[in-house]
Design an enzyme around this catalytic site. Structure first.
Site: not given
Ligand code: FAD
Ligand code: SIN
Length: 569
Positions: A236, A282, A347, A382
Site C-alpha cells: 500500500h 496501487r 498490505h 488486487r
Molecule cells: P482477517 O480479518 O485478517 O482475520 C484473520 C483471522 O484469523 C483473525 O481472527 C486471526 O486471529 C485468525 N488467525 C490467524 N491465524 C490463526 C491460527 N493459526 N489459529 C487461529 N486463528 C488464526 N480491504 C478492503 O476490501 N477494504 C478496505 O477498506 C481495506 N482496508 C484495509 C486496511 C488495513 C489496515 C488492512 C491491514 C487491510 C485492509 N483491507 C481492506 C484488506 C482486508 O481488510 C483484508 O484482506 C480482509 O479483511 C481479510 O479478512 P480475513 O477474514 O481473510 O482475515
Molecule cells: C484503504 O482504505 O486504502 C485500503 C483499501 C483496501 O485495501 O482495499
C-alpha cells in the site's frame, strides 16, 4: 471487545472455521445452522485485518454503475492474471452480500436515503461503500454480534490452529491440532475452513496486525494443498511513517477524496510516473514513491513522502476520516495544518491456497476463504476494496455445503510435559526478528534475482538450523489423539511464537522461490532485472510441497481436481 472465556471445547464439530475476520465470521453465519461449528481464533474475536479496514467495500450497486464495469476494472488491475469467471461471480454477487450486511445492521454511510459511494484508485466509478473510515470495524461488530447469538457456533478464542489432521490415507481432512489454554489437543471435524487472513508480518513494514502471520497458507502447504501465485504481494502506498509510530494505514479513500501526494519540495510527483497520478493502481503508486525516494532521498530506506489532505474541504475530512484525524493527532500531526509523512508498506497477499468457486481447496474437506485463499479474483494485483467483498461472497458459498457427519470423537491419551526450551527460544526469537527485514529488502517493492537467491540461501540456512531444536521436533512429532498438557502459560506463549516463526519461514521460502522463478514484472511482483511484463508469463505459479510449476489461465477447478461440493464419507 470483551475477552471471551471459552467453555470446555467439544472434541468434535461438523465444521471448524479457523479465523474470525470478515471471512471466518461470515462463513460461520452462512453455514447451515443445524451444523455444529467451532470458530477458532488466535486472539480476541475482533482481532484481524478486517477490523482495521478503512476505505470500504466495493459493489457496483448504484443505478449509474454496472457489475460489468466493476469486472473490467478488476481485470485491468489484476494485470492479466485474474480468473474472469471468479471475478464475474464476485461482482455479480456483491449486491446480495451488501443487502445482507445492511439487513443485519451494518451502518454504511448514506447520502440521503441512498448508500453513499466513494471513488478509489483504479475504479472507473464511485462504488466503494463505507462507514466513515472504520468500515471494517462496523462490519466486524455486526457479524460478531450475530455469531455470538447463534447456538450452533462455539467460539474458541486465544486458540492457535497448529496443523491439519489428515486421514491415515492423507486424502482428506478430519480436523486440526490446536494450542489452547496450556494444552495441545486434536479436534475432529468433517470440514475445516481456513480463514486466517494475510501474512504481512513477513515484512518489516506492514499495515497488517500482529496476527497476520500467514498461518493458514503454511498449514495447508504442510498438508500438501496446492498454493497459487505466492509472489504477488501488494504494497500500500500510504502508511504513516514516523519514528516510533505503527505503520497505520492512511486510506486510499483519502486520495479518492482529493488529497495530494507530495515530496519534500511540495512537488506533486505521482504524475511523473503515471497519467492518473495519485489515483493510478496501487502497485504503480507504491513504485512511484519507491523510485522517487531512491532518486531524491539520502537514505531511501528511512525516507518518506507526504500526503496532503488540505485540498479536501475541512468539513469533508471531519466527516469522512475521523479515525485518521485522531490517530495522526496522537502522533503529533494535525492533518488540517500539515501533510502526513507516508511510505509504502506490505498490505495484502494476493497469493494463497488455490480454491475453486465453491471455496474448496485441492484437499478434500479443506476450504479456504478471505485473504488466505487464492480464488482468482485479484490476479497479480488486487483492486482497492475488493477484499472485503471477496471475503463475503466466497464465504457465503459455504451455505451449500453438504456433510455426512459420520466422524466419532475418539478418546485422548493425556501427556504432561515440562520442557525447558529457553536456549532454543533465543535462537528462534533472533530469527523471528531478522526475517521481516530480509523479506522487506529482498522481496519488497522492487526485487532482483541475485538478492532473491541470496535471501533464499539465508532462509534455507535458518530453516535447517532450527529443524533439530527440541521444541521444533516436539511440534513436528505431535501424535493425533494425544492431548498434551503444558506446564505453564509461558510454555504456551513460547509454542505460539515458535509455530508462527516456522510458518513465516516456510512462507518466506515459498515467496522467495516463486519470486525468483517469475522472471518478469507484473502487478505486485516487480523485478528490476526484468522490468517488462512478458506474455509467456501470463500464467499462474502453482506450488505443492517443493514442486513449483506454471498453470495456464482458467484451469482452476480442473487443476484442483474438484468434482463436487459433497464431502465424501
Ligand atoms: P482477517 O480479518 O485478517 O482475520 C484473520 C483471522 O484469523 C483473525 O481472527 C486471526 O486471529 C485468525 N488467525 C490467524 N491465524 C490463526 C491460527 N493459526 N489459529 C487461529 N486463528 C488464526 N480491504 C478492503 O476490501 N477494504 C478496505 O477498506 C481495506 N482496508 C484495509 C486496511 C488495513 C489496515 C488492512 C491491514 C487491510 C485492509 N483491507 C481492506 C484488506 C482486508 O481488510 C483484508 O484482506 C480482509 O479483511 C481479510 O479478512 P480475513 O477474514 O481473510 O482475515
Ligand atoms: C484503504 O482504505 O486504502 C485500503 C483499501 C483496501 O485495501 O482495499
Amino acid at each position: 471487545m470483551p475477552r471471551l472465556k471459552s467453555p470446555s471445547i467439544s472434541p468434535y464439530f461438523d465444521v471448524i472455521v479457523v479465523g474470525s475476520g470478515a471471512a471466518g465470521l461470515y462463513a460461520a453465519l452462512c453455514l447451515p445452522n443445524h451444523l455444529r461449528v467451532g470458530l477458532v481464533t488466535k486472539d480476541v474475536i475482533n482481532m484481524g485485518s478486517s477490523n482495521y479496514a478503512q476505505g470500504g467495500i466495493a459493489a457496483a450497486i448504484d443505478s449509474s454503475d454496472n457489475p460489468n464495469l466493476h469486472l473490467e476494472d478488476t481485470l485491468k488491475a489484476g494485470a492479466g492474471l485474474c480468473d474472469p469467471e471468479a471475478v464475474k461471480f464476485m461482482v455479480e454477487n456483491a449486491g446480495e452480500a451488501i443487502a445482507h450486511l445492511v439487513e443485519m445492521g451494518v451502518a454504511f454511510d448514506r447520502k440521503g436515503e441512498k448508500l453513499a459511494m466513494t471513488l478509489e484508485a483504479a475504479h472507473s466509478h464511485p462504488r466503494v461503500l463505507h462507514s466513515a473510515d472504520t468500515t471494517g470495524r462496523a462490519i466486524i461488530e455486526t457479524l460478531t454480534e450475530k455469531v455470538l447469538e447463534r447456538q450452533n457456533i462455539q467460539v474458541i478464542s486465544q486458540a492457535v490452529a497448529l496443523n491439519l489432521w489428515l486421514t491415515p490415507q492423507k486424502n482428506r481432512v478430519q480436523g486440526i491440532s490446536l494450542l489452547h489454554q496450556n494444552k495441545i489437543q486434536w479436534l475432529k471435524s468433517s470440514v475445516v475452513v481456513l480463514a486466517t487472513g494475510g501474512g504481512g508480518q513477513m515484512f518489516a513494514q506492514t499495515t497488517n496486525p500482529k496476527v497476520s502471520t500467514g498461518d493458514g497458507v503454511a498449514i495447508a502447504w504442510r498438508a500438501g494443498a496446492i498454493l497459487r501465485d505466492l509472489e504477488f504481494f501488494q504494497f500500500h502506498p500510504t502508511a504513516l511513517t514516523k519514528p516510533g509510530a505503527p505503520h497505520f494505514l492512511i486510506s486510499e479513500a483519502v486520495r479518492g477524496e482529493g488529497a495530494h501526494l507530495i515530496d519534500d519540495c511540495g512537488n506533486r510527483f505521482a504524475f511523473e510516473y503515471h497519467p492518473a497520478g495519485e489515483l493510478a493502481p496501487r502497485d504503480v503508486v507504491s513504485r512511484a514513491i519507491f523510485h522517487h525516494l531512491q532518486k531524491t532521498a539520502d537514505d531511501p530506506t528511512q525516507a518518506h513522502v507526504y500526503l496532503d489532505l488540505r485540498p479536501i474541504a475541512p468539513d469533508r475530512i471531519r466527516y469522512r476520516f475521523p479515525n485518521i484525524i485522531n490517530v495522526c493527532k496522537q502522533w503529533g500531526i494535525d492533518v488540517f495544518q500539515e501533510p502526513i509523512p507516508v511510505a509504502p508498506a506490505a498490505h495484502y497477499w494476493m497469493g494463497g491456497i488455490a480454491c475453486d468457486l465453491m471455496s474448496q481447496s485441492s484437499i478434500r474437506g479443506l476450504y479456504a476463504i478471505g485473504e488466505t485463499a487464492s480464488t482468482g479474483v485479484h490476479g497479480a494485483n488486487r483492486l482497492a476494496s475488493n477484499s472485503l467483498l471477496e471475503c463475503l461472497v466466497f464465504a457465503s458459498q459455504l451455505s451449500h455445503i453438504e456433510i455426512q457427519p459420520n466422524l466419532v470423537a475418539s478418546s485422548s491419551e493425556v501427556l504432561q510435559v515440562d520442557f525447558n526450551w529457553s536456549e532454543d527460544m533465543e535462537k528462534i526469537e533472533l530469527i523471528r526478528q531478522m526475517l521481516p527485514s530480509l523479506m522487506w529488502e529482498s522481496a519488497g517493492i522492487s526485487r532482483e534475482g541475485e538478492l532473491l537467491d541470496r535471501a533464499l540461501d539465508k532462509i534455507n540456512h535458518w530453516r535447517e538450523s532450527l529443524a533439530d531444536l527440541d521444541v521444533v521436533q516436539f511440534l513436528a512429532n505431535l501424535l493425533p489423539n494425544q492431548m498434551i498438557e503444558l506446564s505453564s502459560t509461558a510454555a504456551e506463549q513460547q509454542l505460539r511464537m515458535v509455530t508462527e516463526t516456522l510458518n513465516l519461514l516456510d512462507l518466506g521460502y515459498l515467496i522467495l522461490k516463486s519470486a525468483a522463478w517469475r522472471i518478469e514484472s507484473r502487478g505486485g511482483h516487480y523485478r528490476s532485472d526484468y522490468p517488462q511484463t512478458a506474455d509467456r508469463w501470463r500464467v499462474h505459479t502453482l506450488v505443492q510441497g517443493d514442486r513449483l510449476w506454471k498453470s495456464p489461465m482458467g484451469i482452476n477447478s480442473e487443476e484442483l481436481k474438484i468434482k463436487s461440493m459433497a464431502v465424501e464419507a
